[in-house]
Design a protein around this motif. Sequence first.
Motif, PDB file in Angstrom:
ATOM      1  N   SER A 100      13.708  -7.772  17.920  1.00  0.00           N
ATOM      2  CA  SER A 100      12.919  -8.259  16.779  1.00  0.00           C
ATOM      3  C   SER A 100      11.681  -9.036  17.217  1.00  0.00           C
ATOM      4  O   SER A 100      10.643  -8.973  16.572  1.00  0.00           O
ATOM      5  N   ARG A 101      11.780  -9.757  18.333  1.00  0.00           N
ATOM      6  CA  ARG A 101      10.622 -10.480  18.850  1.00  0.00           C
ATOM      7  C   ARG A 101      10.910 -10.970  20.261  1.00  0.00           C
ATOM      8  O   ARG A 101      12.068 -11.130  20.652  1.00  0.00           O
ATOM      9  N   VAL A 102       9.827 -11.215  21.004  1.00  0.00           N
ATOM     10  CA  VAL A 102       9.920 -11.815  22.329  1.00  0.00           C
ATOM     11  C   VAL A 102       8.964 -13.002  22.320  1.00  0.00           C
ATOM     12  O   VAL A 102       7.777 -12.842  22.015  1.00  0.00           O
ATOM     13  N   ALA A 103       9.479 -14.193  22.609  1.00  0.00           N
ATOM     14  CA  ALA A 103       8.662 -15.401  22.557  1.00  0.00           C
ATOM     15  C   ALA A 103       8.780 -16.192  23.846  1.00  0.00           C
ATOM     16  O   ALA A 103       9.851 -16.270  24.445  1.00  0.00           O
ATOM     17  N   VAL A 104       7.658 -16.769  24.254  1.00  0.00           N
ATOM     18  CA  VAL A 104       7.611 -17.618  25.446  1.00  0.00           C
ATOM     19  C   VAL A 104       7.070 -18.975  25.010  1.00  0.00           C
ATOM     20  O   VAL A 104       6.091 -19.051  24.269  1.00  0.00           O
ATOM     21  N   ARG A 105       7.723 -20.028  25.476  1.00  0.00           N
ATOM     22  CA  ARG A 105       7.339 -21.389  25.084  1.00  0.00           C
ATOM     23  C   ARG A 105       7.223 -22.253  26.332  1.00  0.00           C
ATOM     24  O   ARG A 105       8.152 -22.323  27.134  1.00  0.00           O
ATOM     25  N   LEU A 106       6.099 -22.924  26.480  1.00  0.00           N
ATOM     26  CA  LEU A 106       5.892 -23.882  27.567  1.00  0.00           C
ATOM     27  C   LEU A 106       6.088 -25.268  26.983  1.00  0.00           C
ATOM     28  O   LEU A 106       5.459 -25.624  25.981  1.00  0.00           O
ATOM     29  N   SER A 126       3.255 -25.248  23.961  1.00  0.00           N
ATOM     30  CA  SER A 126       2.442 -24.082  23.581  1.00  0.00           C
ATOM     31  C   SER A 126       3.343 -22.858  23.582  1.00  0.00           C
ATOM     32  O   SER A 126       4.343 -22.798  24.295  1.00  0.00           O
ATOM     33  N   ARG A 127       2.973 -21.885  22.739  1.00  0.00           N
ATOM     34  CA  ARG A 127       3.804 -20.697  22.568  1.00  0.00           C
ATOM     35  C   ARG A 127       2.936 -19.450  22.550  1.00  0.00           C
ATOM     36  O   ARG A 127       1.779 -19.497  22.153  1.00  0.00           O
ATOM     37  N   GLU A 128       3.573 -18.358  22.920  1.00  0.00           N
ATOM     38  CA  GLU A 128       2.989 -17.033  22.728  1.00  0.00           C
ATOM     39  C   GLU A 128       4.143 -16.097  22.406  1.00  0.00           C
ATOM     40  O   GLU A 128       5.222 -16.207  22.999  1.00  0.00           O
ATOM     41  N   ALA A 129       3.927 -15.189  21.455  1.00  0.00           N
ATOM     42  CA  ALA A 129       5.023 -14.316  21.045  1.00  0.00           C
ATOM     43  C   ALA A 129       4.521 -12.906  20.769  1.00  0.00           C
ATOM     44  O   ALA A 129       3.365 -12.703  20.403  1.00  0.00           O
ATOM     45  N   PHE A 146       2.849 -12.673  29.397  1.00  0.00           N
ATOM     46  CA  PHE A 146       2.448 -13.726  28.466  1.00  0.00           C
ATOM     47  C   PHE A 146       1.635 -14.760  29.234  1.00  0.00           C
ATOM     48  O   PHE A 146       2.022 -15.166  30.326  1.00  0.00           O
ATOM     49  N   HIS A 147       0.517 -15.192  28.647  1.00  0.00           N
ATOM     50  CA  HIS A 147      -0.374 -16.143  29.323  1.00  0.00           C
ATOM     51  C   HIS A 147      -0.371 -17.469  28.587  1.00  0.00           C
ATOM     52  O   HIS A 147      -0.623 -17.522  27.383  1.00  0.00           O
TER      53      HIS A 147
END
Length: 194
Positions: A100-106, A126-129, A146-147
């Motif tokens: 359903s989604r792929v999310a990366v969170r710093l 910060s996030r990117e998804a 993901f950057h």
Amino acid sequence: PVGLFGAVLLFAIPAMILAMAITMERAGDEGARFEPWQKALCAGPPWLLATLFVGVVLANVVARAGVGARVRVEPAEPHPGSALSAHVHLEPRFFGCRISRVAVRLLGTETTRKDGEPAILVAHESREAFEEPFHLTRGSAWSRVFHLQIPADAQPTFSDGQSTESVDWELQVRVGVARWPDWVQQIPLRVTPP
């Protein structure tokens, strides 16, 4: 290990209660006559809870194995102000799945302890998804980079050695799997001074 210990404990307690009731009955102890419904009442709910607990643990294990996720972070020891790349690779091993989604969170946190109680301050987040749902079949693969950016004024990773003050950085990767628990990996980062 904790999940396994909990499951064993949840199964062991009702088994011990039931064994004790049967032993008392066989010993002819007056007042120790238990009806079948009483035995079921004593042993049933804990066994049901144990079964549910084991089911949740197994669902998490299957979801982790099924997604076949690998994450690589570059650079391994970033500096304040540097760009961070998270390479996420999914390759189902046993069965296909819908993502359903792929999310990366710093996440950067500062922790201070006063009177033994931690006070946690989120210094940076910060996030990117990738929000578009997709289907992966067994043997197929999906990759994405993901950057994220570590702020130039960010505090480097730090611990005073006495657990009273620390600055910690972490990269969290979450893969939403339809009808299964999310696959989550938390990667501690060591942000070094420039």
